[in-house]
Motif scaffolding. Sequence first.
Motif, PDB file in Angstrom:
ATOM      1  N   GLU A 276       0.826  -1.211   0.000  1.00  0.00           N
ATOM      2  CA  GLU A 276       0.000   0.000   0.000  1.00  0.00           C
ATOM      3  C   GLU A 276       0.865   1.268   0.000  1.00  0.00           C
ATOM      4  N   GLY A 277       2.179   1.106  -0.045  1.00  0.00           N
ATOM      5  CA  GLY A 277       3.056   2.274  -0.041  1.00  0.00           C
ATOM      6  C   GLY A 277       3.190   2.890   1.334  1.00  0.00           C
ATOM      7  N   GLU A 278       3.001   2.063   2.373  1.00  0.00           N
ATOM      8  CA  GLU A 278       3.162   2.560   3.738  1.00  0.00           C
ATOM      9  C   GLU A 278       4.326   1.856   4.421  1.00  0.00           C
ATOM     10  N   LEU A 279       4.780   2.475   5.509  1.00  0.00           N
ATOM     11  CA  LEU A 279       5.927   1.944   6.247  1.00  0.00           C
ATOM     12  C   LEU A 279       5.486   1.520   7.637  1.00  0.00           C
ATOM     13  N   SER A 280       5.951   0.374   8.081  1.00  0.00           N
ATOM     14  CA  SER A 280       5.644  -0.092   9.427  1.00  0.00           C
ATOM     15  C   SER A 280       6.967  -0.314  10.154  1.00  0.00           C
ATOM     16  N   MET A 281       7.170   0.414  11.241  1.00  0.00           N
ATOM     17  CA  MET A 281       8.452   0.376  11.946  1.00  0.00           C
ATOM     18  C   MET A 281       8.329  -0.376  13.260  1.00  0.00           C
ATOM     19  N   LEU A 282       9.276  -1.262  13.503  1.00  0.00           N
ATOM     20  CA  LEU A 282       9.331  -1.980  14.771  1.00  0.00           C
ATOM     21  C   LEU A 282      10.014  -1.073  15.794  1.00  0.00           C
ATOM     22  N   LEU A 283       9.330  -0.858  16.918  1.00  0.00           N
ATOM     23  CA  LEU A 283       9.834   0.088  17.916  1.00  0.00           C
ATOM     24  C   LEU A 283      10.036  -0.631  19.249  1.00  0.00           C
ATOM     25  N   TYR A 284      11.276  -0.693  19.701  1.00  0.00           N
ATOM     26  CA  TYR A 284      11.551  -1.364  20.980  1.00  0.00           C
ATOM     27  C   TYR A 284      11.149  -0.478  22.144  1.00  0.00           C
ATOM     28  N   GLN A 285      10.487  -1.091  23.114  1.00  0.00           N
ATOM     29  CA  GLN A 285      10.063  -0.329  24.286  1.00  0.00           C
ATOM     30  C   GLN A 285      11.239  -0.086  25.223  1.00  0.00           C
ATOM     31  N   GLY A 286      11.276   1.123  25.752  1.00  0.00           N
ATOM     32  CA  GLY A 286      12.315   1.455  26.718  1.00  0.00           C
ATOM     33  C   GLY A 286      13.545   2.078  26.086  1.00  0.00           C
TER      34      GLY A 286
ATOM     35  N   ASP B  89      -1.139  -0.409  21.523  1.00  0.00           N
ATOM     36  CA  ASP B  89      -1.169  -1.879  21.555  1.00  0.00           C
ATOM     37  C   ASP B  89      -0.263  -2.457  22.640  1.00  0.00           C
ATOM     38  N   GLU B  90      -0.606  -3.658  23.061  1.00  0.00           N
ATOM     39  CA  GLU B  90       0.274  -4.400  23.958  1.00  0.00           C
ATOM     40  C   GLU B  90       1.536  -4.777  23.184  1.00  0.00           C
ATOM     41  N   PRO B  91       2.685  -4.690  23.813  1.00  0.00           N
ATOM     42  CA  PRO B  91       3.915  -5.044  23.091  1.00  0.00           C
ATOM     43  C   PRO B  91       4.051  -6.552  22.861  1.00  0.00           C
ATOM     44  N   VAL B  92       4.833  -6.903  21.858  1.00  0.00           N
ATOM     45  CA  VAL B  92       5.189  -8.293  21.568  1.00  0.00           C
ATOM     46  C   VAL B  92       6.589  -8.523  22.128  1.00  0.00           C
ATOM     47  N   ILE B  93       6.813  -9.711  22.688  1.00  0.00           N
ATOM     48  CA  ILE B  93       8.143 -10.007  23.251  1.00  0.00           C
ATOM     49  C   ILE B  93       8.922 -10.861  22.257  1.00  0.00           C
ATOM     50  N   ASP B  94      10.131 -10.415  21.858  1.00  0.00           N
ATOM     51  CA  ASP B  94      10.904 -11.219  20.903  1.00  0.00           C
ATOM     52  C   ASP B  94      11.745 -12.266  21.642  1.00  0.00           C
ATOM     53  N   ARG B  95      12.498 -13.078  20.868  1.00  0.00           N
ATOM     54  CA  ARG B  95      13.194 -14.211  21.503  1.00  0.00           C
ATOM     55  C   ARG B  95      14.387 -13.780  22.367  1.00  0.00           C
TER      56      ARG B  95
ATOM     57  N   GLN C  17      19.916  -0.349  23.513  1.00  0.00           N
ATOM     58  CA  GLN C  17      21.114  -0.095  22.724  1.00  0.00           C
ATOM     59  C   GLN C  17      22.155  -1.202  22.939  1.00  0.00           C
ATOM     60  N   ARG C  18      22.308  -1.640  24.198  1.00  0.00           N
ATOM     61  CA  ARG C  18      23.298  -2.682  24.472  1.00  0.00           C
ATOM     62  C   ARG C  18      22.885  -4.012  23.856  1.00  0.00           C
ATOM     63  N   SER C  19      21.559  -4.242  23.756  1.00  0.00           N
ATOM     64  CA  SER C  19      21.114  -5.508  23.168  1.00  0.00           C
ATOM     65  C   SER C  19      21.504  -5.585  21.692  1.00  0.00           C
ATOM     66  N   PHE C  20      21.736  -4.442  21.063  1.00  0.00           N
ATOM     67  CA  PHE C  20      22.195  -4.433  19.673  1.00  0.00           C
ATOM     68  C   PHE C  20      23.713  -4.407  19.572  1.00  0.00           C
ATOM     69  N   PHE C  21      24.313  -3.390  20.181  1.00  0.00           N
ATOM     70  CA  PHE C  21      25.742  -3.160  19.965  1.00  0.00           C
ATOM     71  C   PHE C  21      26.639  -3.993  20.880  1.00  0.00           C
TER      72      PHE C  21
END
Lengths: 167, 167
Positions: free
Chosen positions: A78-88, A124-130, B29-33
């Motif tokens: 659709e020509g839109e951007l979706s950015m993953l944003l880490y909390q904290g 939204d509630e955040p998603v937890i990655d591995r 930041q530390r989780s990346f770098f």
Amino acid sequence: MTATSWTRETLDRIQEIMDASLRTAGTVQRSFFGKEERRLDAQAFLRTWNGIYMCAAATQGSGPWPHLAGIKLEFDAEGELSMLLYQGGAREADLRANPRTVLQKQDDDGTVLTVYARAEVPDDEPVIDRRGRAHIQVRLVPVRIYAMGPYVSGPLSRPDRAGNGRA
Amino acid sequence: MTATSWTRETLDRIQEIMDASLRTAGTVQRSFFGKEERRLDAQAFLRTWNGIYMCAAATQGSGPWPHLAGIKLEFDAEGELSMLLYQGGAREADLRANPRTVLQKQDDDGTVLTVYARAEVPDDEPVIDRRGRAHIQVRLVPVRIYAMGPYVSGPLSRPDRAGNGRA
């Protein structure tokens, strides 16, 4: 998923943003992005953007420093951007206080693609990655777009890459 | 001129900034770098930086938007950065009001190099280039440095590029 083609309507919308951005650009900015021989149309811009993996994303900090992150960021169908944003992280705090972000992808062939966008940060509630990091998806709405294709002359030009795209 | 080697003293100074930056980094930041397997030492950082042509340079605007430029920027033999600054552009106004800038170079192999620096804007007379643009040279003093080398696993890793440098 990486999109590689877009509807005429989407292309027209992106092209309008590109044209308006150049019309209202300052002198210095136009001296870079206004070069006729290196201009990209909307389709070449979108394909080139999605063909580059890494994106630099700048946000305005509440303190005296700007912030700059290296992220993955692609245009969808659709020509839109979706950015993953880490909390904290700094980027989350910045965007919640000021939703304006500038994005850039580039290639050493001289390509520079810059997108000024507004972030829509959801509740939204955040998603937890591995790795245990919490993140949310943020929609970015392009406001201004500047695009410059590869060098066409000089020591860094690559004649084998001529043409306004890399598709 | 692109430097490709540095004295022990310069490398030690850069390494100290890199180590201190990681020690004081936030969690995200530390989780990346901070990934051990992708850390670069000062020499690998400097060589990788100078081996990439395009640099994204973020400044804090006096208005609500951050600014992001695509520029050429390399470390010299003394481990310092000299940035060409066009007069009359957003970046000049930004840096005169707030000398803090964040620089990033990256490669689609996963490499991300980020430098937080202070600009020392001189009162020199500008030089006029062949397109009629006036510019001055600005010295940048690195304050924080974060460096992450190529992916070592996953679909985007390139085993042929393993090792902490591209020299």
